[in-house]
Scaffold this motif. Structure first.
Motif, PDB file in Angstrom:
ATOM      1  N   TYR A  83       0.551  -1.049   0.039  1.00 16.03           N
ATOM      2  CA  TYR A  83      -0.133  -0.210   0.227  1.00 16.03           C
ATOM      3  C   TYR A  83       0.764   1.269   0.160  1.00 16.03           C
ATOM      4  CZ  TYR A  83      -3.812  -2.621   0.724  1.00 16.03           C
ATOM      5  OH  TYR A  83      -4.875  -3.706   0.055  1.00 16.03           O
ATOM      6  N   ASP A  84       2.294   0.781   0.543  1.00 14.71           N
ATOM      7  CA  ASP A  84       3.233   2.821   0.343  1.00 14.71           C
ATOM      8  C   ASP A  84       3.383   3.192  -0.568  1.00 14.71           C
ATOM      9  OD1 ASP A  84       3.538   1.427   3.743  1.00 14.71           O
ATOM     10  OD2 ASP A  84       4.687   1.163   3.076  1.00 14.71           O
ATOM     11  N   LEU A  85       3.595   1.207  -1.424  1.00 16.19           N
ATOM     12  CA  LEU A  85       3.658   1.782  -3.206  1.00 16.19           C
ATOM     13  C   LEU A  85       2.455   2.581  -4.002  1.00 16.19           C
ATOM     14  CD1 LEU A  85       6.476  -0.960  -3.070  1.00 16.19           C
ATOM     15  CD2 LEU A  85       6.981   1.410  -3.762  1.00 16.19           C
ATOM     16  N   ALA A  86       1.292   1.552  -3.092  1.00 17.59           N
ATOM     17  CA  ALA A  86       0.670   1.394  -4.025  1.00 17.59           C
ATOM     18  C   ALA A  86      -0.217   3.079  -4.258  1.00 17.59           C
ATOM     19  CB  ALA A  86      -0.851   0.666  -3.976  1.00 17.59           C
ATOM     20  N   ARG A 118      -1.370  -4.847 -10.866  1.00 12.13           N
ATOM     21  CA  ARG A 118      -1.403  -3.473 -11.297  1.00 12.13           C
ATOM     22  C   ARG A 118      -2.999  -2.378 -11.540  1.00 12.13           C
ATOM     23  NH1 ARG A 118       0.496   0.327 -15.659  1.00 12.13           N
ATOM     24  NH2 ARG A 118      -0.095  -0.939 -17.745  1.00 12.13           N
ATOM     25  N   MET A 119      -2.371  -0.923 -11.350  1.00 13.56           N
ATOM     26  CA  MET A 119      -3.521  -0.652 -11.518  1.00 13.56           C
ATOM     27  C   MET A 119      -3.109   0.757 -12.500  1.00 13.56           C
ATOM     28  SD  MET A 119      -5.619   2.532  -9.210  1.00 13.56           S
ATOM     29  CE  MET A 119      -6.249   1.119  -8.062  1.00 13.56           C
ATOM     30  N   PRO A 120      -3.759   0.058 -14.062  1.00 11.95           N
ATOM     31  CA  PRO A 120      -2.866   1.072 -15.081  1.00 11.95           C
ATOM     32  C   PRO A 120      -3.315   2.161 -15.043  1.00 11.95           C
ATOM     33  CG  PRO A 120      -4.581  -0.399 -16.507  1.00 11.95           C
ATOM     34  CD  PRO A 120      -4.900  -0.470 -14.469  1.00 11.95           C
ATOM     35  N   ASN A 121      -2.868   3.194 -15.228  1.00 15.26           N
ATOM     36  CA  ASN A 121      -2.347   4.427 -15.638  1.00 15.26           C
ATOM     37  C   ASN A 121      -3.248   5.568 -16.750  1.00 15.26           C
ATOM     38  OD1 ASN A 121      -3.070   8.005 -15.211  1.00 15.26           O
ATOM     39  ND2 ASN A 121      -0.926   7.871 -15.086  1.00 15.26           N
TER      40      ASN A 121
END
Ligand code: TXA
Ligand code: MG
Length: 321
Positions: A83-86, A118-121
């Protein structure tokens, strides 16, 4: 099968989502490269991805989410560093490898106990995931052995007749695949370098990270890294100074030559094309070189570009024949 490139209107995104919900697969844009998506809970559709790409079955897929609330559906024992990285990098070109939940079919990550998330931008990717209502597993939407596609046209070239829908989001802004970081080992390991750098990751979590040595036979590695990757038909020459460049150019014919450079080169040279050397357009340049039967690609690695591990990694792979 007819393959259609569709503009991402609400209606077309709904059509793509219902195609996925009826166990089919769809190509969609992300900020890195185009993906070929199936619902993470649909084994039959995931099998189609492997078949259509000609992908080895031991190469796991990345799960794409549109909201952090989906993480608990697919992963477990999630470390707080996730979560820190997310919080810093999601949505963005970063894949985090954590423990997979048993309810996710094995085929989604090649029967590993881990899963890459991953959550794509990219608004089209996020809207599509929302419309389907579950995370999408998606590899790059190329045929295995070709460069990752960075436009809808590239996808069409590789997959025409094999899939029904390609959502067109224009050219990808990043252009190389996501950085893959394994959080299931200590120290954490970068399995695949990308646009998000080791230094950026280390700054965010205040601990050292390692680069994986591909296929060193120890520890965990990204299975995908061991496969022979795409190499253009042309011979690739790397130079890193004007002197080396001049010498190299004397040995090859200017016809049928692309030069990829960020350094201004002497106007006495007239190669077929001088193209910028950057992440966004590297794969497009390789595809174009093949299409135009280019025989030589001279790549000028200046000091700045030498620091770009993501770009260097793709160039290195393209040289391995
Ligand atoms: O930017 C990207 O990551 C693009 C877009 C579409 O999101 N996707 C992509 O997927 O490049 P693909 O399948 O072409 O590459 C996935 C890489 C492979 O090297 C694979 O081995 C590694 O990620 N990978 C996926 N899940 C993994 C896992 N659980 N453990 C280790 N490596 C994993
Ligand atoms: Mg790929």
């Amino acid at each position: 099968m007819e393959t259609r490139i569709l503009v991402p209107t609400d209606e077309n995104i709904r059509l793509a989502a219902s195609t996925i919900q009826s166990s089919d697969i769809v190509a969609f844009p992300t900020e890195t490269v185009y993906g070929l998506g199936a619902s993470i809970f649909d084994e039959q559709a995931i099998q189609k991805i492997y078949t259509v790409k000609g992908r080895p079955s031991d190469n796991p897929l990345i799960s794409h989410i549109s909201s952090l609330s989906q993480v608990d559906l697919i992963a477990e024992k999630i470390p707080s560093v996730f979560y820190d990285l997310a919080n810093v990098f999601f949505p963005g070109p970063l894949t985090l490898v954590v423990s997979k939940k048993d309810s996710v079919p094995g085929i989604a990550s090649a029967n590993l106990s881990t899963i890459g998330i991953r959550m794509p931008n990219h608004p089209v990717a996020l809207r599509l995931i929302d419309a389907v209502g579950s995370p999408l597993v998606a590899p790059s939407a190329n045929v295995s052995g070709k460069p990752s596609p960075t436009t809808a046209e590239h996808v069409l070239t590789d997959l025409e007749g094999k899939i029904s829908i390609i959502l067109d989001g224009g050219p990808c802004s990043v252009g190389i695949e996501s950085t893959v970081l394994d959080l299931t080992v200590k120290p954490f390991v970068i399995l695949r370098p990308g646009h998000i750098t080791k230094r950026q990751l280390e700054e965010a979590i205040k601990e050292p990270i390692l680069f994986s040595t591909v296929n060193n036979g120890e520890g965990i590695k990204a299975p995908g890294m061991k496969y022979r990757h795409y190499a253009p038909e042309a011979s690739i020459y790397i130079v890193s100074s004007i002197m080396e460049f001049d010498q190299q150019m004397k040995t090859i014919s200017m016809n049928n030559t692309f030069v990829l450079t960020n350094i201004h080169i002497s106007p006495t040279y007239e190669p077929s094309q001088i193209l910028p050397l950057k992440e966004e357009t590297l794969f497009a340049a390789f595809r174009r070189a093949d299409k135009e039967h280019i025989q030589n690609i001279v790549i000028f690695l200046d000091e700045d570009t030498k620091q770009n591990m993501g770009l260097l990694n793709r160039i290195e792979k393209a040289r391995q024949k």
